[in-house]
Motif scaffolding. Structure first.
Motif, PDB file in Angstrom:
ATOM      1  N   GLU A  86       8.637 -59.574  33.137  1.00 56.28           N
ATOM      2  CA  GLU A  86       7.911 -59.651  34.407  1.00 56.28           C
ATOM      3  C   GLU A  86       8.668 -60.469  35.445  1.00 56.28           C
ATOM      4  O   GLU A  86       8.510 -60.260  36.655  1.00 56.28           O
ATOM      5  CB  GLU A  86       6.528 -60.254  34.178  1.00 56.28           C
ATOM      6  CG  GLU A  86       5.626 -59.395  33.298  1.00 56.28           C
ATOM      7  CD  GLU A  86       5.327 -58.050  33.925  1.00 56.28           C
ATOM      8  OE1 GLU A  86       5.066 -57.994  35.148  1.00 56.28           O
ATOM      9  OE2 GLU A  86       5.367 -57.030  33.203  1.00 56.28           O
ATOM     10  N   LYS A  87       9.494 -61.400  34.992  1.00 56.97           N
ATOM     11  CA  LYS A  87      10.330 -62.205  35.885  1.00 56.97           C
ATOM     12  C   LYS A  87      11.766 -62.147  35.392  1.00 56.97           C
ATOM     13  O   LYS A  87      12.018 -61.977  34.201  1.00 56.97           O
ATOM     14  CB  LYS A  87       9.847 -63.656  35.913  1.00 56.97           C
ATOM     15  CG  LYS A  87       8.472 -63.829  36.531  1.00 56.97           C
ATOM     16  CD  LYS A  87       8.115 -65.295  36.626  1.00 56.97           C
ATOM     17  CE  LYS A  87       6.763 -65.469  37.300  1.00 56.97           C
ATOM     18  NZ  LYS A  87       6.386 -66.896  37.430  1.00 56.97           N
ATOM     19  N   LYS A  88      12.684 -62.311  36.314  1.00 51.11           N
ATOM     20  CA  LYS A  88      14.100 -62.147  35.981  1.00 51.11           C
ATOM     21  C   LYS A  88      14.546 -63.112  34.888  1.00 51.11           C
ATOM     22  O   LYS A  88      15.363 -62.777  34.044  1.00 51.11           O
ATOM     23  CB  LYS A  88      14.943 -62.364  37.240  1.00 51.11           C
ATOM     24  CG  LYS A  88      16.399 -61.967  37.099  1.00 51.11           C
ATOM     25  CD  LYS A  88      17.119 -62.104  38.419  1.00 51.11           C
ATOM     26  CE  LYS A  88      18.539 -61.585  38.328  1.00 51.11           C
ATOM     27  NZ  LYS A  88      19.247 -61.714  39.628  1.00 51.11           N
ATOM     28  N   GLU A  89      14.023 -64.337  34.909  1.00 51.24           N
ATOM     29  CA  GLU A  89      14.519 -65.344  33.996  1.00 51.24           C
ATOM     30  C   GLU A  89      13.869 -65.298  32.617  1.00 51.24           C
ATOM     31  O   GLU A  89      14.317 -65.986  31.720  1.00 51.24           O
ATOM     32  CB  GLU A  89      14.296 -66.744  34.606  1.00 51.24           C
ATOM     33  CG  GLU A  89      12.841 -67.160  34.748  1.00 51.24           C
ATOM     34  CD  GLU A  89      12.222 -66.744  36.071  1.00 51.24           C
ATOM     35  OE1 GLU A  89      12.797 -65.852  36.743  1.00 51.24           O
ATOM     36  OE2 GLU A  89      11.174 -67.324  36.423  1.00 51.24           O
ATOM     37  N   ARG A  90      12.851 -64.496  32.427  1.00 47.29           N
ATOM     38  CA  ARG A  90      12.092 -64.536  31.177  1.00 47.29           C
ATOM     39  C   ARG A  90      12.015 -63.168  30.518  1.00 47.29           C
ATOM     40  O   ARG A  90      11.678 -62.168  31.154  1.00 47.29           O
ATOM     41  CB  ARG A  90      10.678 -65.044  31.467  1.00 47.29           C
ATOM     42  CG  ARG A  90       9.828 -65.283  30.239  1.00 47.29           C
ATOM     43  CD  ARG A  90       8.450 -65.810  30.646  1.00 47.29           C
ATOM     44  NE  ARG A  90       8.556 -67.102  31.320  1.00 47.29           N
ATOM     45  CZ  ARG A  90       8.511 -68.275  30.716  1.00 47.29           C
ATOM     46  NH1 ARG A  90       8.338 -68.342  29.409  1.00 47.29           N
ATOM     47  NH2 ARG A  90       8.605 -69.390  31.409  1.00 47.29           N
TER      48      ARG A  90
END
Lengths: 115, 112
Positions: free
Chosen positions: A69-73
């Motif tokens: 859902e997020k780039k870092e996760r």
């Protein structure tokens, strides 16, 4: 210093439980990967993601799903844990091919035991 | 994706040069060759990457012949701390992404 962090080093779960393995990277990498490693079998790719909300199956996706859902996760989900999913799980991230450096950075791993 | 083949294990002694060869007969034009090192209970660590000829860094050298069907990782003057599993990968861009596929690796044991 670049970093890929996996939420747990060791986990023990019961058969049938839903299990979440979390991975966070602080390098703004597009690509993220989940592998499992078993003795004598090397690293086997479960899923990878090349962008937010994008995912592709690796060699052994059965019994797993992922979420980005997020780039870092990048999260790995075991919908209903089974004993044959007892393994070391490794997360990695990298820049896309075509950039100056496609080195993949790995987390320390999560040793999951399903009882 | 190019399939890679490496020896399962190798033994060496401290101070020797170690060469680990990887075969990748069906390597594609756009494939790069990368080597990783893994110590027990740790994730793999990037060592070196190349496309053709020779690449050298502070840790190792990578030799790739003109036909690119094989590559050789060279570790100069190994020490006990070089005992690890070494993985050879050939990867390329597919669509907008690429897969990193690891084989079983070569288990290097360095003896005193």
């Amino acid at each position: 210093d670049v970093k890929v962090t996996q939420s747990s080093r060791y986990l023990v779960k019961r058969t049938g439980e839903k299990v979440f393995l979390e991975c966070v990277q602080d390098m703004d990498h597009e690509n993220m990967f989940w592998y499992r490693q078993d003795p004598g079998l090397g690293l086997r790719l479960i899923y990878f993601s090349y962008d937010v909300k994008m995912k592709e199956k690796g060699d052994i996706p059965e019994g797993y799903s992922v979420s980005r859902e997020k780039k870092e996760r990048f999260s790995l989900i075991l919908e209903s844990a089974s004993t044959n999913q007892t393994s070391m799980y490794l997360c990695a991230s990298s820049l896309p091919l075509g950039t100056a450096n496609t080195e993949a950075f790995f987390g320390q791993g999560t040793r999951l035991t399903v009882v | 994706l190019a399939k890679t083949t490496q020896p399962i294990s190798m033994d060496s002694y401290e101070g020797q040069e170690v060469n680990i060869t990887c075969s990748h007969n069906n390597i594609a034009t756009n494939d790069y060759i990368t080597w990783y090192q893994q110590f027990p209970s740790q994730g793999p660590r990037f060592i070196i990457q190349g496309y053709k000829t020779k690449v050298t860094n502070e840790v190792a050298s990578l030799f790739i012949p003109a036909d690119r069907k094989s590559s050789t990782l060279s570790l100069p003057r190994v020490s006990l701390s070089d005992t690890a599993v070494y993985y050879c990968l050939a990867f390329s861009e597919e669509d907008s992404s690429y897969k990193l596929i690891f084989g079983s690796g070569t288990r290097l044991l360095v003896r005193p």
